[in-house]
Motif scaffolding. Structure first.
Motif, PDB file in Angstrom:
ATOM      1  N   LEU A 149      50.853 -43.571 -24.267  1.00  0.00           N
ATOM      2  CA  LEU A 149      51.389 -42.570 -23.343  1.00  0.00           C
ATOM      3  C   LEU A 149      52.332 -41.614 -24.068  1.00  0.00           C
ATOM      4  O   LEU A 149      52.435 -40.438 -23.713  1.00  0.00           O
ATOM      5  CB  LEU A 149      52.126 -43.245 -22.193  1.00  0.00           C
ATOM      6  CG  LEU A 149      51.261 -44.013 -21.187  1.00  0.00           C
ATOM      7  CD1 LEU A 149      52.139 -44.715 -20.156  1.00  0.00           C
ATOM      8  CD2 LEU A 149      50.267 -43.084 -20.496  1.00  0.00           C
ATOM      9  N   HIS A 150      53.005 -42.132 -25.077  1.00  0.00           N
ATOM     10  CA  HIS A 150      53.884 -41.279 -25.874  1.00  0.00           C
ATOM     11  C   HIS A 150      53.070 -40.252 -26.661  1.00  0.00           C
ATOM     12  O   HIS A 150      53.443 -39.075 -26.747  1.00  0.00           O
ATOM     13  CB  HIS A 150      54.705 -42.146 -26.833  1.00  0.00           C
ATOM     14  CG  HIS A 150      55.473 -41.373 -27.856  1.00  0.00           C
ATOM     15  ND1 HIS A 150      56.487 -40.491 -27.528  1.00  0.00           N
ATOM     16  CD2 HIS A 150      55.367 -41.334 -29.216  1.00  0.00           C
ATOM     17  CE1 HIS A 150      56.973 -39.955 -28.624  1.00  0.00           C
ATOM     18  NE2 HIS A 150      56.315 -40.439 -29.668  1.00  0.00           N
ATOM     19  N   LEU A 151      51.936 -40.703 -27.207  1.00  0.00           N
ATOM     20  CA  LEU A 151      51.087 -39.800 -27.981  1.00  0.00           C
ATOM     21  C   LEU A 151      50.335 -38.821 -27.089  1.00  0.00           C
ATOM     22  O   LEU A 151      50.105 -37.663 -27.472  1.00  0.00           O
ATOM     23  CB  LEU A 151      50.088 -40.613 -28.820  1.00  0.00           C
ATOM     24  CG  LEU A 151      50.650 -41.434 -29.973  1.00  0.00           C
ATOM     25  CD1 LEU A 151      49.512 -42.141 -30.714  1.00  0.00           C
ATOM     26  CD2 LEU A 151      51.459 -40.565 -30.942  1.00  0.00           C
ATOM     27  N   CYS A 152      49.965 -39.283 -25.902  1.00  0.00           N
ATOM     28  CA  CYS A 152      49.170 -38.438 -24.980  1.00  0.00           C
ATOM     29  C   CYS A 152      49.825 -38.425 -23.597  1.00  0.00           C
ATOM     30  O   CYS A 152      49.354 -39.120 -22.672  1.00  0.00           O
ATOM     31  CB  CYS A 152      47.740 -38.953 -24.878  1.00  0.00           C
ATOM     32  SG  CYS A 152      46.875 -39.063 -26.453  1.00  0.00           S
ATOM     33  N   PRO A 153      50.900 -37.670 -23.436  1.00  0.00           N
ATOM     34  CA  PRO A 153      51.617 -37.629 -22.147  1.00  0.00           C
ATOM     35  C   PRO A 153      50.725 -37.253 -20.971  1.00  0.00           C
ATOM     36  O   PRO A 153      50.991 -37.657 -19.830  1.00  0.00           O
ATOM     37  CB  PRO A 153      52.704 -36.571 -22.384  1.00  0.00           C
ATOM     38  CG  PRO A 153      52.886 -36.523 -23.868  1.00  0.00           C
ATOM     39  CD  PRO A 153      51.524 -36.796 -24.447  1.00  0.00           C
ATOM     40  N   LYS A 154      49.672 -36.489 -21.222  1.00  0.00           N
ATOM     41  CA  LYS A 154      48.784 -36.067 -20.135  1.00  0.00           C
ATOM     42  C   LYS A 154      48.040 -37.252 -19.518  1.00  0.00           C
ATOM     43  O   LYS A 154      47.512 -37.139 -18.410  1.00  0.00           O
ATOM     44  CB  LYS A 154      47.780 -35.038 -20.654  1.00  0.00           C
ATOM     45  CG  LYS A 154      48.418 -33.693 -21.019  1.00  0.00           C
ATOM     46  CD  LYS A 154      47.365 -32.687 -21.467  1.00  0.00           C
ATOM     47  CE  LYS A 154      47.999 -31.348 -21.807  1.00  0.00           C
ATOM     48  NZ  LYS A 154      46.993 -30.336 -22.255  1.00  0.00           N
ATOM     49  N   GLU A 155      47.990 -38.372 -20.253  1.00  0.00           N
ATOM     50  CA  GLU A 155      47.310 -39.556 -19.737  1.00  0.00           C
ATOM     51  C   GLU A 155      48.162 -40.319 -18.717  1.00  0.00           C
ATOM     52  O   GLU A 155      47.673 -41.232 -18.053  1.00  0.00           O
ATOM     53  CB  GLU A 155      46.950 -40.501 -20.899  1.00  0.00           C
ATOM     54  CG  GLU A 155      45.960 -39.912 -21.896  1.00  0.00           C
ATOM     55  CD  GLU A 155      44.611 -39.627 -21.259  1.00  0.00           C
ATOM     56  OE1 GLU A 155      44.159 -40.451 -20.442  1.00  0.00           O
ATOM     57  OE2 GLU A 155      44.028 -38.566 -21.562  1.00  0.00           O
TER      58      GLU A 155
ATOM     59  N   MET B 113      52.126 -49.501 -13.467  1.00  0.00           N
ATOM     60  CA  MET B 113      52.234 -49.933 -14.858  1.00  0.00           C
ATOM     61  C   MET B 113      52.707 -48.794 -15.763  1.00  0.00           C
ATOM     62  O   MET B 113      53.598 -48.976 -16.602  1.00  0.00           O
ATOM     63  CB  MET B 113      50.884 -50.459 -15.347  1.00  0.00           C
ATOM     64  CG  MET B 113      50.909 -51.009 -16.766  1.00  0.00           C
ATOM     65  SD  MET B 113      51.985 -52.446 -16.921  1.00  0.00           S
ATOM     66  CE  MET B 113      51.833 -52.755 -18.679  1.00  0.00           C
ATOM     67  N   ASP B 114      52.124 -47.614 -15.595  1.00  0.00           N
ATOM     68  CA  ASP B 114      52.539 -46.471 -16.408  1.00  0.00           C
ATOM     69  C   ASP B 114      54.021 -46.168 -16.200  1.00  0.00           C
ATOM     70  O   ASP B 114      54.758 -45.902 -17.156  1.00  0.00           O
ATOM     71  CB  ASP B 114      51.711 -45.228 -16.057  1.00  0.00           C
ATOM     72  CG  ASP B 114      50.292 -45.279 -16.635  1.00  0.00           C
ATOM     73  OD1 ASP B 114      49.909 -46.350 -17.161  1.00  0.00           O
ATOM     74  OD2 ASP B 114      49.580 -44.255 -16.558  1.00  0.00           O
ATOM     75  N   ASN B 115      54.449 -46.200 -14.942  1.00  0.00           N
ATOM     76  CA  ASN B 115      55.851 -45.931 -14.648  1.00  0.00           C
ATOM     77  C   ASN B 115      56.770 -47.020 -15.205  1.00  0.00           C
ATOM     78  O   ASN B 115      57.853 -46.731 -15.708  1.00  0.00           O
ATOM     79  CB  ASN B 115      56.062 -45.804 -13.132  1.00  0.00           C
ATOM     80  CG  ASN B 115      55.669 -44.440 -12.606  1.00  0.00           C
ATOM     81  OD1 ASN B 115      56.426 -43.484 -12.719  1.00  0.00           O
ATOM     82  ND2 ASN B 115      54.470 -44.342 -12.034  1.00  0.00           N
ATOM     83  N   TRP B 116      56.332 -48.268 -15.121  1.00  0.00           N
ATOM     84  CA  TRP B 116      57.129 -49.394 -15.615  1.00  0.00           C
ATOM     85  C   TRP B 116      57.405 -49.268 -17.110  1.00  0.00           C
ATOM     86  O   TRP B 116      58.556 -49.349 -17.549  1.00  0.00           O
ATOM     87  CB  TRP B 116      56.424 -50.707 -15.309  1.00  0.00           C
ATOM     88  CG  TRP B 116      56.997 -51.919 -15.981  1.00  0.00           C
ATOM     89  CD1 TRP B 116      56.483 -52.603 -17.038  1.00  0.00           C
ATOM     90  CD2 TRP B 116      58.217 -52.607 -15.621  1.00  0.00           C
ATOM     91  NE1 TRP B 116      57.287 -53.662 -17.373  1.00  0.00           N
ATOM     92  CE2 TRP B 116      58.351 -53.692 -16.519  1.00  0.00           C
ATOM     93  CE3 TRP B 116      59.179 -52.411 -14.636  1.00  0.00           C
ATOM     94  CZ2 TRP B 116      59.428 -54.582 -16.454  1.00  0.00           C
ATOM     95  CZ3 TRP B 116      60.258 -53.296 -14.584  1.00  0.00           C
ATOM     96  CH2 TRP B 116      60.374 -54.363 -15.480  1.00  0.00           C
TER      97      TRP B 116
END
Length: 268
Positions: free
Chosen positions: A117-123, A130-133
């Protein structure tokens, strides 16, 4: 479910009798020696690789062995109400626990997701729990990873604003043997140690030497367990050749409490 139910039948026939006897022995005085925050990954078996007996340890599991920083809640919240700080209060203030362990592991899917997610924030999916956690509670670990990648093999500082005595420096994978996801996983363990110190209700215990925080990391493919050494500023493989030096450091830092805990485990 078929596999789980058949497992219960096997349990009834094999280990149940011995386990019930252990429950009886500790019923009135369980006296656990530590609380461990570890990952919910099905490959992580903390009571097995520490050979802990019934009643020895509280275990709190979540995705990525994350302990939310109290400062994440800001001034709008009077207290951080999540499982992890509640478990800390139960174990430390109400249970008298003196040792808190954060244990991460190799190939942690939560850390892999955090890095991706750090490399591809658009994902990032705003509707994904889970993403928010991982993003909300892992962003400081990502920041530290970036520091490590820029500083190379130099040590990076981990500062505790609430309990300055808990600050330390760390050399993360000084020989660059680990995959970047595992670098992040080790950094995350250390960051969670600092996050734990952010909870004000623990300050008295930490600053008076009544509570000690430890970092561990488990290599699920080799079966090796590592302890973070503040003296060496890095994770050290726990084995016959290192145990004496590690125990000496712990005894100096923690005093008699660490030896009492060690003797209790040996007796079990």
């Amino acid at each position: 479910m078929d596999r789980i139910l058949r497992g219960v039948i096997k349990y009834n026939k094999t280990v149940k009798k011995d386990l019930v006897e252990q429950f009886k022995r500790i019923r009135d005085n369980p006296n656990p020696i530590a609380v461990m925050f570890t990952c919910m990954d099905s490959r992580m078996l903390p009571t097995r690789f520490t050979q802990s007996a019934v009643g020895d340890m509280f275990v709190v599991r979540n995705a990525g062995n994350l302990v939310p920083d109290a400062l994440n809640y800001g001034e709008s919240s009077e207290v951080s109400v999540t499982t992890e700080p509640a478990a800390l209060e139960l174990a430390v203030k109400r249970g008298g626990i003196k040792h808190v362990i954060v244990c991460g592991h190799a190939d942690c899917k939560a850390m892999n997701l955090l890095h991706d997610l750090h490399l591809c924030p658009k994902e990032f999916d705003a509707c994904s729990p889970m993403d928010n956690w991982v993003r909300n509670n892992g962003y400081k670990s990502i920041q530290r990873l970036n520091e490590r990648l820029h500083s190379g093999s130099k040590s990076i500082p981990f500062h505790s604003l609430v309990s300055p005595s808990q600050s330390f420096e760390a050399l993360i994978d000084p020989f660059d043997k680990l995959h970047i996801h595992d670098k992040l996983s080790q950094i995350n363990v250390l960051q969670q140690m600092i996050n734990i110190t952010s909870h004000e209700f623990l300050k008295e215990y930490l600053e008076s030497g009544k509570l000690f925080i430890h970092g561990m990391w488990f290599d699920i493919y080799k079966g090796d367990d590592y302890l973070f050494s503040k003296d060496k500023k890095q994770f050290v493989n726990i084995e016959e050749s290192t145990i004496t030096e590690l125990m000496s450091e712990l005894e100096r830092r923690c005093g008699k409490s660490i030896m009492d805990s060690f003797v209790k485990v040996e007796e079990n």
